[in-house]
Design a protein around this motif. Structure first.
Motif, mmCIF file in Angstrom:
data_model
loop_
_atom_site.group_PDB
_atom_site.id
_atom_site.type_symbol
_atom_site.label_atom_id
_atom_site.label_comp_id
_atom_site.label_asym_id
_atom_site.label_seq_id
_atom_site.Cartn_x
_atom_site.Cartn_y
_atom_site.Cartn_z
ATOM 1 N N VAL A 131 51.201 73.855 30.352
ATOM 2 C CA VAL A 131 50.006 74.649 30.614
ATOM 3 C C VAL A 131 50.069 75.032 32.089
ATOM 4 O O VAL A 131 50.470 74.227 32.928
ATOM 5 C CB VAL A 131 48.715 73.867 30.268
ATOM 6 C CG1 VAL A 131 48.639 72.546 31.006
ATOM 7 C CG2 VAL A 131 47.479 74.693 30.564
ATOM 8 N N LEU A 132 49.728 76.274 32.361
ATOM 9 C CA LEU A 132 49.805 76.775 33.730
ATOM 10 C C LEU A 132 48.397 76.937 34.290
ATOM 11 O O LEU A 132 47.553 77.611 33.673
ATOM 12 C CB LEU A 132 50.531 78.123 33.735
ATOM 13 C CG LEU A 132 50.633 78.839 35.073
ATOM 14 C CD1 LEU A 132 51.515 78.055 36.046
ATOM 15 C CD2 LEU A 132 51.224 80.235 34.880
ATOM 16 N N VAL A 133 48.147 76.331 35.439
ATOM 17 C CA VAL A 133 46.835 76.412 36.073
ATOM 18 C C VAL A 133 47.031 77.106 37.414
ATOM 19 O O VAL A 133 47.800 76.638 38.262
ATOM 20 C CB VAL A 133 46.248 74.991 36.288
ATOM 21 C CG1 VAL A 133 44.829 75.087 36.824
ATOM 22 C CG2 VAL A 133 46.288 74.192 34.994
ATOM 23 N N HIS A 134 46.353 78.222 37.608
ATOM 24 C CA HIS A 134 46.626 79.057 38.771
ATOM 25 C C HIS A 134 45.354 79.264 39.580
ATOM 26 O O HIS A 134 44.362 79.792 39.067
ATOM 27 C CB HIS A 134 47.178 80.414 38.278
ATOM 28 C CG HIS A 134 47.722 81.285 39.360
ATOM 29 N ND1 HIS A 134 47.986 82.616 39.181
ATOM 30 C CD2 HIS A 134 48.067 81.016 40.642
ATOM 31 C CE1 HIS A 134 48.473 83.136 40.306
ATOM 32 N NE2 HIS A 134 48.527 82.177 41.204
ATOM 33 N N GLY A 135 45.380 78.873 40.829
ATOM 34 C CA GLY A 135 44.227 79.045 41.700
ATOM 35 C C GLY A 135 44.383 80.262 42.595
ATOM 36 O O GLY A 135 45.390 80.394 43.290
ATOM 37 N N VAL A 136 43.390 81.155 42.539
ATOM 38 C CA VAL A 136 43.414 82.362 43.372
ATOM 39 C C VAL A 136 42.001 82.643 43.871
ATOM 40 O O VAL A 136 41.035 82.046 43.386
ATOM 41 C CB VAL A 136 43.927 83.594 42.573
ATOM 42 C CG1 VAL A 136 45.395 83.460 42.231
ATOM 43 C CG2 VAL A 136 43.106 83.803 41.311
ATOM 44 N N ARG A 137 41.911 83.571 44.813
ATOM 45 C CA ARG A 137 40.580 83.925 45.291
ATOM 46 C C ARG A 137 39.948 85.007 44.414
ATOM 47 O O ARG A 137 38.762 84.973 44.148
ATOM 48 C CB ARG A 137 40.671 84.420 46.733
ATOM 49 C CG ARG A 137 41.027 83.312 47.688
ATOM 50 C CD ARG A 137 41.187 83.837 49.085
ATOM 51 N NE ARG A 137 41.580 82.759 49.981
ATOM 52 C CZ ARG A 137 41.886 82.917 51.241
ATOM 53 N NH1 ARG A 137 41.875 84.111 51.788
ATOM 54 N NH2 ARG A 137 42.227 81.885 51.981
ATOM 55 N N THR A 150 51.709 84.795 26.214
ATOM 56 C CA THR A 150 52.108 83.758 25.253
ATOM 57 C C THR A 150 52.028 82.362 25.861
ATOM 58 O O THR A 150 52.504 81.403 25.276
ATOM 59 C CB THR A 150 53.553 83.998 24.789
ATOM 60 O OG1 THR A 150 54.385 84.009 25.952
ATOM 61 C CG2 THR A 150 53.693 85.313 24.046
ATOM 62 N N VAL A 151 51.432 82.281 27.017
ATOM 63 C CA VAL A 151 51.459 81.016 27.761
ATOM 64 C C VAL A 151 50.035 80.506 27.945
ATOM 65 O O VAL A 151 49.144 81.295 28.257
ATOM 66 C CB VAL A 151 52.080 81.270 29.160
ATOM 67 C CG1 VAL A 151 51.921 80.066 30.056
ATOM 68 C CG2 VAL A 151 53.523 81.669 29.031
ATOM 69 N N PRO A 152 49.812 79.197 27.746
ATOM 70 C CA PRO A 152 48.482 78.666 28.067
ATOM 71 C C PRO A 152 48.241 78.818 29.574
ATOM 72 O O PRO A 152 48.933 78.188 30.379
ATOM 73 C CB PRO A 152 48.581 77.185 27.682
ATOM 74 C CG PRO A 152 49.806 77.068 26.844
ATOM 75 C CD PRO A 152 50.719 78.159 27.255
ATOM 76 N N TYR A 153 47.341 79.686 29.943
ATOM 77 C CA TYR A 153 47.180 80.085 31.338
ATOM 78 C C TYR A 153 45.724 79.938 31.748
ATOM 79 O O TYR A 153 44.847 80.621 31.213
ATOM 80 C CB TYR A 153 47.643 81.545 31.477
ATOM 81 C CG TYR A 153 47.623 82.125 32.879
ATOM 82 C CD1 TYR A 153 47.891 81.340 33.998
ATOM 83 C CD2 TYR A 153 47.359 83.481 33.085
ATOM 84 C CE1 TYR A 153 47.897 81.896 35.269
ATOM 85 C CE2 TYR A 153 47.357 84.046 34.344
ATOM 86 C CZ TYR A 153 47.626 83.245 35.439
ATOM 87 O OH TYR A 153 47.636 83.794 36.697
ATOM 88 N N VAL A 154 45.467 79.034 32.667
ATOM 89 C CA VAL A 154 44.101 78.788 33.131
ATOM 90 C C VAL A 154 43.954 79.406 34.511
ATOM 91 O O VAL A 154 44.648 79.013 35.453
ATOM 92 C CB VAL A 154 43.814 77.268 33.205
ATOM 93 C CG1 VAL A 154 42.394 77.024 33.704
ATOM 94 C CG2 VAL A 154 44.047 76.604 31.860
ATOM 95 N N ARG A 155 43.059 80.381 34.603
ATOM 96 C CA ARG A 155 42.861 81.067 35.878
ATOM 97 C C ARG A 155 41.636 80.467 36.580
ATOM 98 O O ARG A 155 40.524 80.524 36.047
ATOM 99 C CB ARG A 155 42.665 82.561 35.641
ATOM 100 C CG ARG A 155 43.887 83.219 35.013
ATOM 101 C CD ARG A 155 43.572 84.603 34.506
ATOM 102 N NE ARG A 155 42.562 84.581 33.455
ATOM 103 C CZ ARG A 155 42.036 85.672 32.898
ATOM 104 N NH1 ARG A 155 42.410 86.856 33.280
ATOM 105 N NH2 ARG A 155 41.121 85.561 31.949
#
Lengths: 217, 453
Positions: A131-137, A150-155
């Protein structure tokens, strides 16, 4: 003095991702690498080199890197102004932030351009069950790629709504670490986020050998 | 025609300097300790600390000022940051990379420096080896009984406090055949202490995986050369905890010629500082390694490197380093105050721990070291050791020597013992050193391999 062995690579394209970040694509020149490794990039005739994680996949016919443009920086503003056909000097690959092919469940946590090595993981088929967890502003920074469908992506978006979480990645870690304590955790990005994440995982009893880090500076 | 060569920094630079001296002497140019009488002045530079770089600039200003009254040729080599290269080129007559060492006679001849011997030297043909003829140069060893043998050059680890990857480049392993041939020559000369050198010795061979020996295999091969030969000790420095393997420790345990002394850099005892340093290992990993060392090599001494006051180091993080030192009970720790190294990644971070705090932390860690080292040393009183006599102490009254574990000691005895193994009985212990007396049989050459302490 032993000269660093440099290869000349041609710029194939520069894609502006947001006001502060670009993706630069270079000719591969036969370089082989493992997903998660980084390269040293410099401009011919200059003496400033910086490390950048490779964002492209092991089988892609090119190399890609993500660049956070540092205002007043010695190299990144110049790299952001590159045009197709320009040349850069590249040394490497280097680094040990490389997953094996095991089927371990992984949580991949990135801030900003720290997503680059994870993009390489996915494109190289080395992120099954991740699972990909991505922190941005801002939300726009999560639309840099189209690979995530196709990817579990947590923004985790700190300054506006629209992501899966309004806030910082560390909030997501605090909420989810207990149920993901059996996973391998991979961190890439600024050191403050990594250190806070490390503390949170230690609090739920994770073994430090389960945690892998790549600090951006 | 005389030359004077200064080397700054680590043992790698000393080893480089030994090869440069060999080339110059091969040209018929004599070495002198007196700068004033030298015609060729050189520096093997170090970029690890700003102080060293400042010294290079200071020296070349001084030497260039002499040029209006004497014919001088100045040269520089060693660890040079890319950004310093053009500045050095403006100031020095010659800047050469170590892998260009075989071309040095040609370079010097182009300045009109021709000696009878140099007329017979031809540059070596280019090879595919990225370090050219460097490894092939027979060094002019500084000591008749101790020698450094480079086994690797460069570093792939990118610790954020260090500039070596930018000055020496990627890790390149020296061919094992070359290494074993050099060790064999040293054994034939009767050398007593051989140190295998590299920035990360235990990643030896990884750059040529499958085509070159691993570090454990290399150690085993070196040890095999010592079988049935006059005694000597083999050390290596410096290893990185990330690549230290059980096989390496087991190999050391199995071969008496491999000295029971491990240098395992800690740098910090705090996981989060290790992350910022990009050390790529956790404290847990380090702890496991120390347990392995204590289990597999119970008599080994343990040395380390520590940096205090790294960018952002909090009091709590420093205290973790202090606790780690108390836990691991080092025999020696090289403790350095953090200073940003030009070119290293951390030089772009604030150097935010005040100098006074760094000094106080260094003093605290030194106290911990004195305690652990002193405890060990006091336990050795009355025991018999084989030691290598390596010189005289500063006052010239005593001989200086060291144990296999590199614990320094002093003893009374004739100068003829310098460069010899002798047996001693430990009579006194201080925190960081020992005092000993020669055993009755101490005057005859002894075999450390047969030692029973």
């Amino acid at each position: 003095m032993f000269r660093i062995i440099l290869m000349i690579h041609r710029v194939l394209g520069v894609n502006t991702l947001s006001s502060g970040a670009v993706c630069v694509r270079f000719s591969r020149e036969g370089m082989s690498f493992q997903a998660g490794q980084h390269i040293l990039v410099s401009l011919p005739g200059t003496y400033v080199a910086r490390e950048y994680s490779i964002a492209s996949g092991e089988q892609d016919p090119w190399l890609e890197i993500l660049i956070r443009v540092v205002p007043g920086g010695k190299l990144s503003p110049k790299l952001a102004r590159l045009k197709p056909g320009d040349h850069v000097e590249i040394s490497g690959p280097c680094g040990f932030f490389t997953p094996d092919l095991s089927s371990a469940k992984r949580v991949l946590v990135a801030t900003g351009t720290g997503i680059a090595p994870f993009r390489s993981f996915f494109r190289s088929g080395k992120a099954a069950q991740s699972v990909l967890v991505h922190g941005v502003r801002q939300l726009v920074e999560t639309s840099w790629f189209d690979d995530w469908s196709t990817v579990p992506y947590v923004r985790c978006v700190s300054r506006e709504d629209g992501g899966e979480l309004r806030g910082r990645v560390t909030q997501w870690i605090a909420q989810n670490a207990p149920r993901l304590a059996e996973c391998e955790w991979w961190f890439c990005g600024n050191s403050q986020m990594i250190q806070e994440g490390w503390d949170l995982l230690q609090q739920v009893g994770l073994d430090s050998n389960q945690i892998h880090t790549e600090v951006y500076f | 025609m005389k030359f004077h060569l200064i080397h700054l920094g680590c043992q790698m630079n000393q080893s480089d300097a030994e090869r440069i001296k060999a080339v110059l002497k091969g040209m018929g140019i004599a070495e002198t300790d007196n700068e004033e009488e030298a015609n060729i002045l050189g520096i093997v530079s170090c970029s690890v600390r700003q102080k060293s770089i400042d010294r290079v600039y200071s020296k070349i200003e001084e030497w260039n000022a002499r040029k209006d009254r004497s014919n001088l040729l100045t040269c520089v080599s060693g660890c040079i940051l890319p950004a310093d290269e053009p500045k050095f080129l403006k100031r020095f007559d010659l800047l050469f990379r170590i892998h260009e060492i075989a071309k040095l006679p040609d370079m010097i001849r182009q300045y009109g420096v021709v000696t009878p011997a140099s007329l017979y030297i031809t540059s070596q043909a280019q090879t595919n080896d990225p370090l050219g003829g460097f490894w092939k140069v027979e060094p002019d060893y500084s000591s008749p009984f101790e020698a450094y043998v480079p086994i690797q050059n460069g570093c792939d680890k990118f610790c954020t406090f260090c500039a070596v990857p930018y000055t020496r480049g990627r890790e390149v392993s020296r061919p094992s055949d070359d290494i074993l041939a050099e060790v064999e020559r040293l054994i034939q000369r009767g050398v007593k202490s051989i140190t295998l050198l590299g920035q990360n010795v235990n990643s030896y061979g990884l750059d040529k995986a499958g085509k070159e020996m691993t570090f454990a295999q290399l150690l085993r091969s070196v040890a095999e050369l010592g079988r049935g030969r006059p005694p000597f000790w083999v050390y290596f420095t410096s290893p990185h905890p990330r690549d230290m393997s059980t096989q390496v420790l087991q190999t050391i345990a199995e071969h008496p010629v491999l000295a029971k002394q491990i240098h395992l850099p800690l740098q910090s005892g705090d996981d989060k500082v290790l992350i910022r340093m990009n050390r790529n290992h956790s404290m847990e990993r380090y702890r496991e390694l120390v347990h392995q060392i204590r289990h597999i090599l119970p008599t080994a001494t343990l040395f380390t490197d520590i940096i205090v006051g790294f960018s952002g180091e909090t009091q709590e993080q420093f205290e973790n380093t202090q606790k780690a030192m108390e836990e691991f009970q080092y025999n020696m720790a090289y403790i350095a105050l953090y200073s940003p190294r030009p070119g290293a990644a951390s030089s772009r971070w604030p150097d935010d721990v005040p100098q006074s705090v760094k000094k106080a932390r260094l003093a605290q860690l030194t106290e911990v070291l004195r305690q652990s080292s002193g405890d060990y040393n006091r336990e050795q009183v009355g025991k018999i050791f084989t030691v290598l006599v390596d010189g005289k102490d500063r006052k010239g009254q005593y001989l200086s020597a060291r144990t296999e574990g590199k614990i320094p000691l002093r003893l009374l005895g004739p100068d003829e013992l310098i460069g010899q193994f002798v047996q001693v009985r430990i009579t006194k212990a201080a925190d960081l050193s020992l005092e000993a007396e020669l055993c009755e049989e101490g005057l005859r050459s002894v075999s450390p391999q047969l030692e029973a302490v």
